[in-house]
Motif scaffolding. Structure first.
Motif, mmCIF file in Angstrom:
data_model
loop_
_atom_site.group_PDB
_atom_site.id
_atom_site.type_symbol
_atom_site.label_atom_id
_atom_site.label_comp_id
_atom_site.label_asym_id
_atom_site.label_seq_id
_atom_site.Cartn_x
_atom_site.Cartn_y
_atom_site.Cartn_z
ATOM 1 N N ALA A 176 0.834 -1.208 0.000
ATOM 2 C CA ALA A 176 0.000 0.000 0.000
ATOM 3 C C ALA A 176 0.868 1.258 0.000
ATOM 4 O O ALA A 176 0.584 2.221 -0.726
ATOM 5 N N VAL A 177 1.920 1.264 0.794
ATOM 6 C CA VAL A 177 2.827 2.413 0.833
ATOM 7 C C VAL A 177 3.506 2.592 -0.521
ATOM 8 O O VAL A 177 3.588 3.707 -1.045
ATOM 9 N N ARG A 178 3.971 1.505 -1.107
ATOM 10 C CA ARG A 178 4.612 1.586 -2.430
ATOM 11 C C ARG A 178 3.647 2.152 -3.475
ATOM 12 O O ARG A 178 4.028 3.007 -4.281
ATOM 13 N N GLY A 179 2.403 1.669 -3.461
ATOM 14 C CA GLY A 179 1.416 2.158 -4.419
ATOM 15 C C GLY A 179 1.117 3.627 -4.237
ATOM 16 O O GLY A 179 1.015 4.381 -5.209
ATOM 17 N N CYS A 180 0.980 4.042 -2.990
ATOM 18 C CA CYS A 180 0.719 5.458 -2.699
ATOM 19 C C CYS A 180 1.880 6.324 -3.165
ATOM 20 O O CYS A 180 1.672 7.372 -3.780
ATOM 21 N N LEU A 181 3.095 5.906 -2.885
ATOM 22 C CA LEU A 181 4.268 6.678 -3.297
ATOM 23 C C LEU A 181 4.373 6.766 -4.808
ATOM 24 O O LEU A 181 4.686 7.825 -5.361
ATOM 25 N N ARG A 182 4.103 5.658 -5.511
ATOM 26 C CA ARG A 182 4.123 5.669 -6.970
ATOM 27 C C ARG A 182 3.104 6.661 -7.513
ATOM 28 O O ARG A 182 3.403 7.468 -8.386
ATOM 29 N N GLN A 183 1.892 6.603 -6.977
ATOM 30 C CA GLN A 183 0.820 7.486 -7.443
ATOM 31 C C GLN A 183 1.140 8.949 -7.154
ATOM 32 O O GLN A 183 1.010 9.813 -8.029
ATOM 33 N N GLU A 184 1.552 9.249 -5.949
ATOM 34 C CA GLU A 184 1.835 10.634 -5.574
ATOM 35 C C GLU A 184 3.061 11.171 -6.299
ATOM 36 O O GLU A 184 3.100 12.335 -6.686
ATOM 37 N N THR A 185 4.077 10.329 -6.498
ATOM 38 C CA THR A 185 5.261 10.758 -7.227
ATOM 39 C C THR A 185 4.885 11.138 -8.652
ATOM 40 O O THR A 185 5.334 12.165 -9.178
ATOM 41 N N GLY A 186 4.045 10.334 -9.270
ATOM 42 C CA GLY A 186 3.589 10.645 -10.621
ATOM 43 C C GLY A 186 2.787 11.932 -10.679
ATOM 44 O O GLY A 186 2.951 12.748 -11.592
ATOM 45 N N ARG A 187 1.924 12.126 -9.680
ATOM 46 C CA ARG A 187 1.109 13.340 -9.641
ATOM 47 C C ARG A 187 1.977 14.578 -9.450
ATOM 48 O O ARG A 187 1.824 15.579 -10.158
ATOM 49 N N VAL A 188 2.913 14.504 -8.531
ATOM 50 C CA VAL A 188 3.806 15.646 -8.271
ATOM 51 C C VAL A 188 4.673 15.934 -9.492
ATOM 52 O O VAL A 188 4.881 17.091 -9.868
ATOM 53 N N ARG A 189 5.166 14.877 -10.149
ATOM 54 C CA ARG A 189 5.982 15.061 -11.351
ATOM 55 C C ARG A 189 5.171 15.766 -12.436
ATOM 56 O O ARG A 189 5.667 16.679 -13.096
ATOM 57 N N ALA A 190 3.920 15.353 -12.626
ATOM 58 C CA ALA A 190 3.077 15.966 -13.654
ATOM 59 C C ALA A 190 2.834 17.438 -13.359
ATOM 60 O O ALA A 190 2.887 18.288 -14.260
ATOM 61 N N VAL A 191 2.595 17.784 -12.108
ATOM 62 C CA VAL A 191 2.393 19.185 -11.732
ATOM 63 C C VAL A 191 3.669 19.983 -11.967
ATOM 64 O O VAL A 191 3.635 21.079 -12.537
ATOM 65 N N ALA A 192 4.816 19.432 -11.567
ATOM 66 C CA ALA A 192 6.095 20.131 -11.742
ATOM 67 C C ALA A 192 6.406 20.345 -13.223
ATOM 68 O O ALA A 192 6.862 21.425 -13.619
ATOM 69 N N GLU A 193 6.135 19.328 -14.039
ATOM 70 C CA GLU A 193 6.383 19.473 -15.476
ATOM 71 C C GLU A 193 5.457 20.519 -16.093
ATOM 72 O O GLU A 193 5.877 21.302 -16.954
ATOM 73 N N GLY A 194 4.217 20.553 -15.634
ATOM 74 C CA GLY A 194 3.289 21.568 -16.122
ATOM 75 C C GLY A 194 3.741 22.966 -15.750
ATOM 76 O O GLY A 194 3.685 23.896 -16.569
ATOM 77 N N LEU A 195 4.198 23.146 -14.523
ATOM 78 C CA LEU A 195 4.703 24.450 -14.089
ATOM 79 C C LEU A 195 5.942 24.845 -14.886
ATOM 80 O O LEU A 195 6.094 26.006 -15.275
ATOM 81 N N ALA A 196 6.818 23.879 -15.122
ATOM 82 C CA ALA A 196 8.035 24.172 -15.886
ATOM 83 C C ALA A 196 7.693 24.589 -17.313
ATOM 84 O O ALA A 196 8.300 25.527 -17.853
ATOM 85 N N ARG A 197 6.721 23.918 -17.925
ATOM 86 C CA ARG A 197 6.312 24.297 -19.292
ATOM 87 C C ARG A 197 5.678 25.684 -19.296
ATOM 88 O O ARG A 197 5.976 26.516 -20.142
ATOM 89 N N ARG A 198 4.797 25.931 -18.332
ATOM 90 C CA ARG A 198 4.087 27.207 -18.268
ATOM 91 C C ARG A 198 5.032 28.379 -18.021
ATOM 92 O O ARG A 198 4.792 29.491 -18.487
ATOM 93 N N HIS A 199 6.095 28.126 -17.284
ATOM 94 C CA HIS A 199 7.007 29.205 -16.909
ATOM 95 C C HIS A 199 8.396 29.009 -17.508
ATOM 96 O O HIS A 199 9.394 29.506 -16.965
#
Length: 66
Positions: free
Chosen positions: A34-57
């Motif tokens: 469960a911890v591994r799954g949560c970390l995988r999901q959250e890491t992907g979500r955070v990466r997507a947000v960071a990439e979006g911010l980097a593209r926007r700015h």
């Protein structure tokens, strides 16, 4: 491997034990998955947000790097 202590209320512990029993696994293994799954999901979500911010700015980030 290092260990961590997770305080679980009785209802959560019972649910974990029931799920582990139904799967024929140890509660610790179910919790670790469960911890591994949560970390995988959250890491992907955070990466997507960071990439979006980097593209926007991108222009601002480029200028700051000069």
């Amino acid at each position: 491997m290092s260990e961590i202590v997770l305080p679980l209320d009785p209802a959560l512990r019972a649910a974990l034990d029931d799920l582990a029993d139904a799967q024929g696994r140890a509660p610790e293994d179910v919790a670790l998955d469960a911890v591994r799954g949560c970390l995988r999901q959250e890491t992907g979500r955070v990466r997507a947000v960071a990439e979006g911010l980097a593209r926007r700015h991108a222009d601002l980030l480029r200028r700051l790097g000069e």
